[in-house]
Scaffold this motif. Structure first.
Motif, PDB file in Angstrom:
ATOM      1  N   GLY A   6       0.815  -1.206   0.000  1.00 45.85           N
ATOM      2  CA  GLY A   6       0.000   0.000   0.000  1.00 45.85           C
ATOM      3  C   GLY A   6       0.850   1.257   0.000  1.00 45.85           C
ATOM      4  N   THR A   7       0.472   2.190   0.858  1.00 51.14           N
ATOM      5  CA  THR A   7       1.183   3.463   0.942  1.00 51.14           C
ATOM      6  C   THR A   7       1.914   3.605   2.269  1.00 51.14           C
ATOM      7  OG1 THR A   7      -0.808   4.532   1.786  1.00 51.14           O
ATOM      8  CG2 THR A   7      -0.440   4.620  -0.606  1.00 51.14           C
ATOM      9  N   ASN A   8       2.164   2.464   2.932  1.00 54.23           N
ATOM     10  CA  ASN A   8       2.739   2.558   4.271  1.00 54.23           C
ATOM     11  C   ASN A   8       4.030   1.791   4.514  1.00 54.23           C
ATOM     12  OD1 ASN A   8      -0.443   2.800   4.654  1.00 54.23           O
ATOM     13  ND2 ASN A   8       0.628   4.098   6.126  1.00 54.23           N
ATOM     14  N   VAL A   9       4.323   0.736   3.750  1.00 56.14           N
ATOM     15  CA  VAL A   9       5.467  -0.115   4.083  1.00 56.14           C
ATOM     16  C   VAL A   9       6.315  -0.395   2.848  1.00 56.14           C
ATOM     17  CG1 VAL A   9       6.163  -2.421   4.929  1.00 56.14           C
ATOM     18  CG2 VAL A   9       4.223  -1.239   5.980  1.00 56.14           C
ATOM     19  N   LEU A  10       7.639  -0.219   2.995  1.00 54.05           N
ATOM     20  CA  LEU A  10       8.601  -0.657   1.989  1.00 54.05           C
ATOM     21  C   LEU A  10       9.223  -1.965   2.464  1.00 54.05           C
ATOM     22  CD1 LEU A  10      10.575   2.594   1.051  1.00 54.05           C
ATOM     23  CD2 LEU A  10       9.008   1.292  -0.410  1.00 54.05           C
ATOM     24  N   TRP A  11       9.427  -2.892   1.541  1.00 55.08           N
ATOM     25  CA  TRP A  11       9.974  -4.198   1.907  1.00 55.08           C
ATOM     26  C   TRP A  11      10.884  -4.724   0.805  1.00 55.08           C
ATOM     27  CZ3 TRP A  11       8.592  -7.853  -1.685  1.00 55.08           C
ATOM     28  CH2 TRP A  11       7.446  -7.594  -2.444  1.00 55.08           C
ATOM     29  N   VAL A  12      11.735  -5.677   1.192  1.00 52.20           N
ATOM     30  CA  VAL A  12      12.543  -6.417   0.235  1.00 52.20           C
ATOM     31  C   VAL A  12      12.086  -7.865   0.313  1.00 52.20           C
ATOM     32  CG1 VAL A  12      14.499  -6.900   1.801  1.00 52.20           C
ATOM     33  CG2 VAL A  12      14.876  -6.787  -0.650  1.00 52.20           C
ATOM     34  N   GLY A  13      12.069  -8.524  -0.845  1.00 52.00           N
ATOM     35  CA  GLY A  13      11.565  -9.888  -0.914  1.00 52.00           C
ATOM     36  C   GLY A  13      12.666 -10.934  -0.870  1.00 52.00           C
ATOM     37  N   LEU A  14      12.293 -12.142  -1.240  1.00 51.94           N
ATOM     38  CA  LEU A  14      13.203 -13.285  -1.168  1.00 51.94           C
ATOM     39  C   LEU A  14      13.157 -14.093  -2.448  1.00 51.94           C
ATOM     40  CD1 LEU A  14      12.188 -14.500   2.369  1.00 51.94           C
ATOM     41  CD2 LEU A  14      14.336 -13.423   1.753  1.00 51.94           C
ATOM     42  N   ALA A  15      14.248 -14.787  -2.701  1.00 53.68           N
ATOM     43  CA  ALA A  15      14.329 -15.773  -3.780  1.00 53.68           C
ATOM     44  C   ALA A  15      15.049 -16.993  -3.210  1.00 53.68           C
ATOM     45  CB  ALA A  15      15.096 -15.198  -4.971  1.00 53.68           C
TER      46      ALA A  15
END
Length: 187
Positions: free
Chosen positions: A82-91
Protein backbone atom coordinates in the motif's frame (compact mmCIF):
# COMPACT_ATOMS: atom_id res chain seq x y z
CA UNK A 1 5.30 -11.21 26.41
CA UNK A 2 5.28 -10.06 22.75
CA UNK A 3 6.75 -12.82 20.56
CA UNK A 4 7.57 -13.69 16.96
CA UNK A 5 9.40 -16.51 15.16
CA UNK A 6 12.04 -15.45 12.66
CA UNK A 7 15.09 -16.10 10.54
CA UNK A 8 17.94 -13.60 10.51
CA UNK A 9 19.97 -13.24 7.32
CA UNK A 10 23.75 -13.30 7.84
CA UNK A 11 25.80 -10.13 8.24
CA UNK A 12 27.12 -10.16 4.66
CA UNK A 13 23.61 -10.35 3.18
CA UNK A 14 22.45 -7.53 5.46
CA UNK A 15 25.50 -5.40 4.60
CA UNK A 16 24.83 -5.89 0.88
CA UNK A 17 21.22 -4.84 1.38
CA UNK A 18 22.22 -1.80 3.42
CA UNK A 19 24.60 -0.72 0.64
CA UNK A 20 21.80 -1.02 -1.94
CA UNK A 21 19.45 1.09 0.16
CA UNK A 22 21.42 4.29 -0.35
CA UNK A 23 19.77 4.91 -3.72
CA UNK A 24 16.37 3.86 -2.36
CA UNK A 25 16.60 6.24 0.60
CA UNK A 26 17.61 9.05 -1.76
CA UNK A 27 14.28 8.87 -3.64
CA UNK A 28 12.00 7.72 -0.81
CA UNK A 29 9.57 10.22 0.70
CA UNK A 30 10.78 12.05 3.78
CA UNK A 31 9.30 11.06 7.09
CA UNK A 32 9.65 7.29 6.67
CA UNK A 33 10.72 5.37 9.77
CA UNK A 34 13.54 3.10 8.56
CA UNK A 35 14.18 -0.11 10.48
CA UNK A 36 17.72 -0.47 11.78
CA UNK A 37 19.87 -3.22 10.20
CA UNK A 38 20.37 -4.88 13.59
CA UNK A 39 16.60 -5.44 13.68
CA UNK A 40 16.26 -6.87 10.16
CA UNK A 41 14.73 -10.33 10.12
CA UNK A 42 12.30 -12.51 8.20
CA UNK A 43 9.22 -13.12 10.31
CA UNK A 44 7.79 -16.63 10.01
CA UNK A 45 4.94 -15.89 12.42
CA UNK A 46 4.05 -12.89 14.56
CA UNK A 47 2.58 -14.37 17.74
CA UNK A 48 1.70 -11.14 19.54
CA UNK A 49 1.18 -11.18 23.29
CA UNK A 50 1.75 -14.64 24.74
CA UNK A 51 1.31 -15.42 28.43
CA UNK A 52 4.56 -16.30 30.19
CA UNK A 53 3.12 -19.63 31.35
CA UNK A 54 2.36 -20.57 27.70
CA UNK A 55 5.97 -20.11 26.53
CA UNK A 56 7.22 -23.59 27.62
CA UNK A 57 4.39 -25.34 25.72
CA UNK A 58 4.93 -23.04 22.74
CA UNK A 59 8.66 -23.79 22.70
CA UNK A 60 7.97 -27.54 22.86
CA UNK A 61 5.41 -27.28 20.04
CA UNK A 62 7.86 -25.33 17.89
CA UNK A 63 10.60 -27.84 18.67
CA UNK A 64 8.37 -30.58 17.28
CA UNK A 65 7.95 -28.85 13.88
CA UNK A 66 11.48 -27.60 13.33
CA UNK A 67 13.44 -29.28 10.60
CA UNK A 68 17.13 -28.94 10.01
CA UNK A 69 16.72 -29.55 6.28
CA UNK A 70 18.94 -27.11 4.39
CA UNK A 71 17.39 -23.94 3.00
CA UNK A 72 19.14 -21.38 0.79
CA UNK A 73 17.70 -17.89 0.32
CA UNK A 74 18.65 -14.48 -1.03
CA UNK A 75 17.18 -11.05 -0.52
CA UNK A 76 15.81 -10.12 -3.92
CA UNK A 77 13.18 -7.84 -5.34
CA UNK A 78 10.94 -5.70 -3.24
CA UNK A 79 8.06 -3.33 -3.23
CA UNK A 80 5.52 -1.66 -1.02
CA UNK A 81 2.45 -2.73 0.87
CA UNK A 82 0.00 0.00 0.00
CA UNK A 83 1.18 3.46 0.94
CA UNK A 84 2.74 2.56 4.27
CA UNK A 85 5.47 -0.12 4.08
CA UNK A 86 8.60 -0.66 1.99
CA UNK A 87 9.97 -4.20 1.91
CA UNK A 88 12.54 -6.42 0.23
CA UNK A 89 11.56 -9.89 -0.91
CA UNK A 90 13.20 -13.29 -1.17
CA UNK A 91 14.33 -15.77 -3.78
CA UNK A 92 15.63 -19.32 -3.47
CA UNK A 93 13.98 -21.95 -1.27
CA UNK A 94 10.96 -19.71 -0.60
CA UNK A 95 8.57 -22.68 -0.79
CA UNK A 96 10.48 -24.37 2.05
CA UNK A 97 10.36 -21.13 4.07
CA UNK A 98 6.63 -20.85 3.46
CA UNK A 99 6.13 -24.49 4.54
CA UNK A 100 8.11 -23.82 7.71
CA UNK A 101 6.04 -20.69 8.41
CA UNK A 102 2.84 -22.71 8.05
CA UNK A 103 4.17 -25.37 10.45
CA UNK A 104 5.16 -22.68 12.98
CA UNK A 105 1.69 -21.11 12.74
CA UNK A 106 -0.02 -24.48 13.24
CA UNK A 107 2.21 -25.28 16.22
CA UNK A 108 1.43 -21.93 17.86
CA UNK A 109 -2.29 -22.36 17.31
CA UNK A 110 -2.00 -25.86 18.77
CA UNK A 111 -1.06 -24.37 22.14
CA UNK A 112 -3.84 -21.75 21.98
CA UNK A 113 -1.79 -18.81 20.70
CA UNK A 114 -4.16 -16.63 18.70
CA UNK A 115 -2.74 -15.41 15.40
CA UNK A 116 -4.10 -13.19 12.66
CA UNK A 117 -5.48 -15.17 9.75
CA UNK A 118 -3.43 -13.59 6.96
CA UNK A 119 -1.57 -15.24 4.12
CA UNK A 120 2.18 -15.53 4.66
CA UNK A 121 4.19 -13.05 2.57
CA UNK A 122 7.92 -13.68 2.98
CA UNK A 123 9.66 -10.30 3.21
CA UNK A 124 11.92 -8.09 5.27
CA UNK A 125 10.36 -4.77 6.33
CA UNK A 126 12.60 -1.79 5.61
CA UNK A 127 10.51 1.31 6.36
CA UNK A 128 7.07 2.46 7.45
CA UNK A 129 5.24 5.66 6.65
CA UNK A 130 3.35 5.54 9.92
CA UNK A 131 -0.18 6.90 10.11
CA UNK A 132 0.23 9.02 7.01
CA UNK A 133 0.36 7.55 3.56
CA UNK A 134 3.15 8.27 1.08
CA UNK A 135 3.88 7.61 -2.58
CA UNK A 136 6.28 4.71 -2.17
CA UNK A 137 6.17 3.61 -5.83
CA UNK A 138 9.49 5.18 -6.94
CA UNK A 139 11.34 3.63 -3.98
CA UNK A 140 9.53 0.32 -4.55
CA UNK A 141 10.71 0.38 -8.17
CA UNK A 142 14.32 0.63 -6.96
CA UNK A 143 13.77 -2.18 -4.46
CA UNK A 144 12.50 -4.41 -7.26
CA UNK A 145 16.05 -4.34 -8.72
CA UNK A 146 17.79 -5.70 -5.61
CA UNK A 147 19.54 -9.07 -5.88
CA UNK A 148 21.62 -9.98 -2.85
CA UNK A 149 24.01 -12.85 -2.20
CA UNK A 150 22.68 -16.33 -1.45
CA UNK A 151 22.96 -17.69 2.07
CA UNK A 152 22.04 -20.78 4.02
CA UNK A 153 19.50 -20.40 6.79
CA UNK A 154 21.48 -21.40 9.87
CA UNK A 155 18.84 -21.01 12.60
CA UNK A 156 15.24 -20.19 13.44
CA UNK A 157 14.56 -18.05 16.51
CA UNK A 158 11.69 -17.48 18.91
CA UNK A 159 12.10 -13.80 19.73
CA UNK A 160 10.75 -11.51 22.42
CA UNK A 161 10.02 -7.96 21.29
CA UNK A 162 10.10 -5.26 23.94
CA UNK A 163 8.61 -2.09 22.49
CA UNK A 164 10.47 1.15 23.11
CA UNK A 165 13.51 -0.54 24.67
CA UNK A 166 16.10 0.14 21.91
CA UNK A 167 17.78 3.39 20.86
CA UNK A 168 15.34 5.84 19.32
CA UNK A 169 12.43 4.13 21.04
CA UNK A 170 12.33 1.15 18.69
CA UNK A 171 11.72 -2.42 19.82
CA UNK A 172 14.44 -4.51 21.43
CA UNK A 173 14.46 -8.05 20.03
CA UNK A 174 15.96 -10.82 22.16
CA UNK A 175 16.02 -14.57 21.44
CA UNK A 176 14.15 -16.89 23.80
CA UNK A 177 14.87 -20.13 21.90
CA UNK A 178 16.94 -21.04 18.84
CA UNK A 179 16.75 -24.03 16.52
CA UNK A 180 19.99 -24.51 14.55
CA UNK A 181 19.78 -25.85 11.00
CA UNK A 182 22.24 -27.80 8.85
CA UNK A 183 24.29 -25.96 6.29
CA UNK A 184 24.50 -27.25 2.74
CA UNK A 185 27.74 -29.00 1.96
CA UNK A 186 29.78 -28.53 -1.19
CA UNK A 187 28.08 -29.62 -4.39
Amino acid sequence: MRLFVSVRPPADALAALDAELGRVRAIAPSGLRWTRPEQWHLTLAFLGEVADDTVPALTAALDAVMSDAPMTLRLAGGGCFGTNVLWVGLAGDVHALRTLAEAVTAAARGVAVELDDRPYRPHLTLARAGKTSADLRPAAGELAQIVGPTWDVDAVHLMASRLGQSPGGSALHAPIATWPRRRRGPA
